[in-house]
Write a protein that holds these residues in place. Sequence first.
Motif, PDB file in Angstrom:
ATOM      1  N   ILE A  27     -11.520 -42.166 -10.042  1.00 15.73           N
ATOM      2  CA  ILE A  27     -12.670 -41.314  -9.751  1.00 15.73           C
ATOM      3  C   ILE A  27     -12.638 -40.038 -10.589  1.00 15.73           C
ATOM      4  O   ILE A  27     -13.645 -39.591 -11.115  1.00 15.73           O
ATOM      5  CB  ILE A  27     -12.691 -40.941  -8.243  1.00 15.73           C
ATOM      6  CG1 ILE A  27     -12.948 -42.175  -7.373  1.00 15.73           C
ATOM      7  CG2 ILE A  27     -13.702 -39.828  -7.954  1.00 15.73           C
ATOM      8  CD1 ILE A  27     -14.344 -42.716  -7.407  1.00 15.73           C
ATOM      9  N   ASP A  28     -11.454 -39.438 -10.709  1.00 11.79           N
ATOM     10  CA  ASP A  28     -11.279 -38.114 -11.306  1.00 11.79           C
ATOM     11  C   ASP A  28     -10.829 -38.219 -12.766  1.00 11.79           C
ATOM     12  O   ASP A  28      -9.698 -38.627 -13.041  1.00 11.79           O
ATOM     13  CB  ASP A  28     -10.248 -37.334 -10.495  1.00 11.79           C
ATOM     14  CG  ASP A  28     -10.064 -35.909 -10.970  1.00 11.79           C
ATOM     15  OD1 ASP A  28     -10.590 -35.532 -12.039  1.00 11.79           O
ATOM     16  OD2 ASP A  28      -9.370 -35.166 -10.262  1.00 11.79           O
ATOM     17  N   PRO A  29     -11.683 -37.827 -13.709  1.00 11.15           N
ATOM     18  CA  PRO A  29     -11.333 -37.978 -15.122  1.00 11.15           C
ATOM     19  C   PRO A  29     -10.143 -37.127 -15.565  1.00 11.15           C
ATOM     20  O   PRO A  29      -9.527 -37.438 -16.586  1.00 11.15           O
ATOM     21  CB  PRO A  29     -12.610 -37.582 -15.865  1.00 11.15           C
ATOM     22  CG  PRO A  29     -13.374 -36.732 -14.918  1.00 11.15           C
ATOM     23  CD  PRO A  29     -13.018 -37.243 -13.542  1.00 11.15           C
ATOM     24  N   THR A  30      -9.797 -36.080 -14.834  1.00  7.71           N
ATOM     25  CA  THR A  30      -8.612 -35.310 -15.227  1.00  7.71           C
ATOM     26  C   THR A  30      -7.351 -36.148 -15.065  1.00  7.71           C
ATOM     27  O   THR A  30      -6.345 -35.886 -15.724  1.00  7.71           O
ATOM     28  CB  THR A  30      -8.467 -33.995 -14.422  1.00  7.71           C
ATOM     29  OG1 THR A  30      -8.285 -34.293 -13.039  1.00  7.71           O
ATOM     30  CG2 THR A  30      -9.664 -33.091 -14.619  1.00  7.71           C
ATOM     31  N   ILE A  31      -7.418 -37.183 -14.228  1.00  9.63           N
ATOM     32  CA  ILE A  31      -6.305 -38.118 -14.077  1.00  9.63           C
ATOM     33  C   ILE A  31      -6.509 -39.318 -15.009  1.00  9.63           C
ATOM     34  O   ILE A  31      -5.586 -39.723 -15.718  1.00  9.63           O
ATOM     35  CB  ILE A  31      -6.180 -38.605 -12.615  1.00  9.63           C
ATOM     36  CG1 ILE A  31      -6.016 -37.420 -11.665  1.00  9.63           C
ATOM     37  CG2 ILE A  31      -5.007 -39.581 -12.469  1.00  9.63           C
ATOM     38  CD1 ILE A  31      -6.187 -37.760 -10.198  1.00  9.63           C
TER      39      ILE A  31
END
Length: 154
Positions: A27-31
């Motif tokens: 879900i989270d592009p930083t990951i």
Amino acid sequence: MEKRKVPTVECQMMIRKPVSEVFQAFIDPTITTKFWFTKSNGKLEVGKTVTWDWEMYNVSGDVKVNEIVPNEKISIEWDEPATTVDFEFAALTDGTTYVVIKNYGFSQTGDDLIAAIKDNTGGFTTVLDGLKAYLEYGIELNLVKDKFPHIKQK
């Protein structure tokens, strides 16, 4: 009458992390940028279209988010040519998650279909391998970056 089987790529991996952590990794592009694409213009949200970039290959793709069931499923439509990708998450224990990626809806036929299935199977397997290394061990293996060294990279 016999039903015709729809060609589907299916890749899977057990990740030794809680389902909520594994789900958020997609879900989270930083990951996600730690194991898959290099840049995104936002988190995955139902009804939203986001752009994912693989800057080293000068490639991007638009992803339309069709469905999100927290900690269970993410369904997206991938562009050019359009296919559906389902990411399914199942908690095996409190600390282990089984991820299955299914890609289907291919418009190609014959040798082109075989090539698409082969490419997507290899690609999603690489994504899951990178996810496992990053979440379990904190290692960025650069698997996607190193998959095509013959393509001019930035």
